[in-house]
Design a protein around this motif. Structure first.
Motif, PDB file in Angstrom:
ATOM      1  N   GLY A  51       0.879  -1.118   0.065  1.00  0.00           N
ATOM      2  CA  GLY A  51       0.156   0.028  -0.036  1.00  0.00           C
ATOM      3  C   GLY A  51       0.953   1.133   0.121  1.00  0.00           C
ATOM      4  N   SER A  52       0.318   2.424   0.287  1.00  0.00           N
ATOM      5  CA  SER A  52       1.026   3.616   0.565  1.00  0.00           C
ATOM      6  C   SER A  52       2.308   3.521   1.293  1.00  0.00           C
ATOM      7  N   THR A  53       1.876   3.001   2.423  1.00  0.00           N
ATOM      8  CA  THR A  53       2.663   2.748   3.599  1.00  0.00           C
ATOM      9  C   THR A  53       3.934   1.815   3.236  1.00  0.00           C
ATOM     10  N   GLU A  63       5.601   1.790   0.438  1.00  0.00           N
ATOM     11  CA  GLU A  63       6.109   2.511  -0.720  1.00  0.00           C
ATOM     12  C   GLU A  63       6.038   1.886  -2.134  1.00  0.00           C
ATOM     13  N   ALA A  77       4.755   2.742  -4.743  1.00  0.00           N
ATOM     14  CA  ALA A  77       5.062   3.338  -6.236  1.00  0.00           C
ATOM     15  C   ALA A  77       6.719   3.335  -6.196  1.00  0.00           C
ATOM     16  N   GLY A  79      -2.054  -3.987  -2.277  1.00  0.00           N
ATOM     17  CA  GLY A  79      -2.474  -2.647  -2.932  1.00  0.00           C
ATOM     18  C   GLY A  79      -2.452  -2.806  -4.373  1.00  0.00           C
ATOM     19  N   VAL A 113      -7.061   1.870  -4.031  1.00  0.00           N
ATOM     20  CA  VAL A 113      -6.949   3.473  -3.658  1.00  0.00           C
ATOM     21  C   VAL A 113      -7.662   4.138  -4.996  1.00  0.00           C
ATOM     22  N   PRO A 119      -4.691   7.535  -8.478  1.00  0.00           N
ATOM     23  CA  PRO A 119      -3.891   9.005  -8.170  1.00  0.00           C
ATOM     24  C   PRO A 119      -3.821   9.872  -9.193  1.00  0.00           C
ATOM     25  N   TYR A 176     -10.381   2.350  -1.180  1.00  0.00           N
ATOM     26  CA  TYR A 176      -9.396   3.057  -0.321  1.00  0.00           C
ATOM     27  C   TYR A 176      -9.621   4.528  -0.734  1.00  0.00           C
ATOM     28  N   ARG A 179      -3.299  12.024  -0.643  1.00  0.00           N
ATOM     29  CA  ARG A 179      -2.343  11.457  -1.328  1.00  0.00           C
ATOM     30  C   ARG A 179      -2.684  11.528  -2.747  1.00  0.00           C
ATOM     31  N   THR A 180      -4.215  11.198  -3.287  1.00  0.00           N
ATOM     32  CA  THR A 180      -4.502  10.938  -4.487  1.00  0.00           C
ATOM     33  C   THR A 180      -4.896  12.031  -5.293  1.00  0.00           C
ATOM     34  N   ASN A 190       4.385  10.096   5.840  1.00  0.00           N
ATOM     35  CA  ASN A 190       4.229   8.641   6.115  1.00  0.00           C
ATOM     36  C   ASN A 190       4.878   7.903   4.632  1.00  0.00           C
TER      37      ASN A 190
END
Length: 301
Positions: A44-46, A48, A50, A77, A104, A107, A134, A139-140, A249
């Motif tokens: 997920g975003s936590t 990392e 991406a 994710g 999510v 984005p 999500y 963030r998005t 985060n």
């Protein structure tokens, strides 16, 4: 699938040279199982996501599925800015053994509510996995509004939402759609206790990376309606919430994980925790140890 309780959005541990630290990953997963975490999210975003290469993403998910071995659900994710690519990735993680996909809002592209409705319906209609919506507008750049969630909540493959908007009215609006088939989960550690006491099913947490037993206790108390005890325990966690908000985060939580010997930092463009916050990190790391020991001692008793 019915998700509830304390769920961890896992950070991704790296070695000192910047590679995936698989040994640290396994220790982090073991920490979650020992602490009573009730599901985990990979990439997920936590985590990392991406910053991960495709092979690294696959390695993390495959190894998590193997390590957990069905004891708790493993979510992956899969939310991307393009619907067809999201569907493709969701099919891929299903083949790797994920139990559900955390998707999510797309984005950067900022679709309309009609676009979000079509996006999520297309992913769910593909039927690869159960889908958890999500929403994290900070963030998005887009916001999945409650009325759109309501239109999606009846889909048999859409099983819940992680809502990171901290406004109590937003949570109240979403709780109208809660059912045996649709879970409402907080995505904001500092307001999770309030959300669960109001009726939310649980939390997908950042802080539970380092405080799995403490967050399980918080979720259990709040879900059990033990308001006074839940709010008292939440107050004890407040200094950790404050520390985790000092920088974006997952910078702070990875500093706390490093203090436990799990991982060695982040990938650019993220930087390690600023030196000005190192004393706060030391104090938070000590509090984490104290709170986890207290929870485990209570459980053992």
């Amino acid at each position: 699938m019915r998700l509830s309780g304390s769920i961890t959005a896992l950070a991704t541990p790296f070695t000192a040279s910047g590679e995936i630290d698989l040994d640290a990953w396994h220790r982090l997963l073991a920490l979650q199982l020992q602490g009573g975490t009730q599901a985990v999210v990979v990439a997920g975003s936590t985590g990392e996501a991406a910053a991960l290469f495709d092979a690294e993403y696959d390695l993390l998910l495959r190894s998590a599925v193997e390590f957990v071995a069905g004891r708790i659900p493993v979510l992956a994710g899969t939310g991307l800015s393009n619907t067809a690519k999201t569907i493709e990735l969701t099919r891929h993680v299903a083949a790797l053994g994920a139990d559900a996909a955390l998707v999510v809002t797309p984005p950067y592209v900022r679709p309309t509510q009609a676009g979000l409705l079509a996006h999520y319906r297309a992913i769910a209609d593909d039927d690869a996995l159960p889908i958890v919506l999500y929403n994290v507008p900070g963030r998005t750049g887009g916001d999945l509004l409650p009325e759109t969630v309501g239109a999606l909540a009846g889909h048999r493959r859409i099983v819940g939402i992680k809502e990171a908007v901290a406004d109590p009215q937003r949570m109240s609006d979403l709780l109208a759609f809660k059912s045996d088939d649709f879970a409402v989960l907080s995505g904001d550690d500092p307001t999770a206790c309030r959300a669960i006491l109001a009726g939310a099913d649980g939390i997908i947490s950042v802080g539970s990376n380092v405080l799995p037993a403490a967050f399980r206790r918080l979720a259990d108390l709040a879900r059990g309606g033990r308001r006074g005890e839940a709010e008292g325990w939440d107050a004890r966690l407040r200094p950790v919430y404050d520390f985790l908000a000092l920088e974006p985060n997952p910078i702070p939580v990875k500093a706390l994980l490093a203090a436990q010997g799990i991982g060695h930092g982040l990938r650019l463009p993220l930087q390690p925790l600023s030196a000005i916050h190192h004393e706060a990190a030391r104090q938070s790391a000590a509090l984490v140890v104290e709170l986890e020991h207290l929870c485990r001692d209570t459980l053992a008793a």
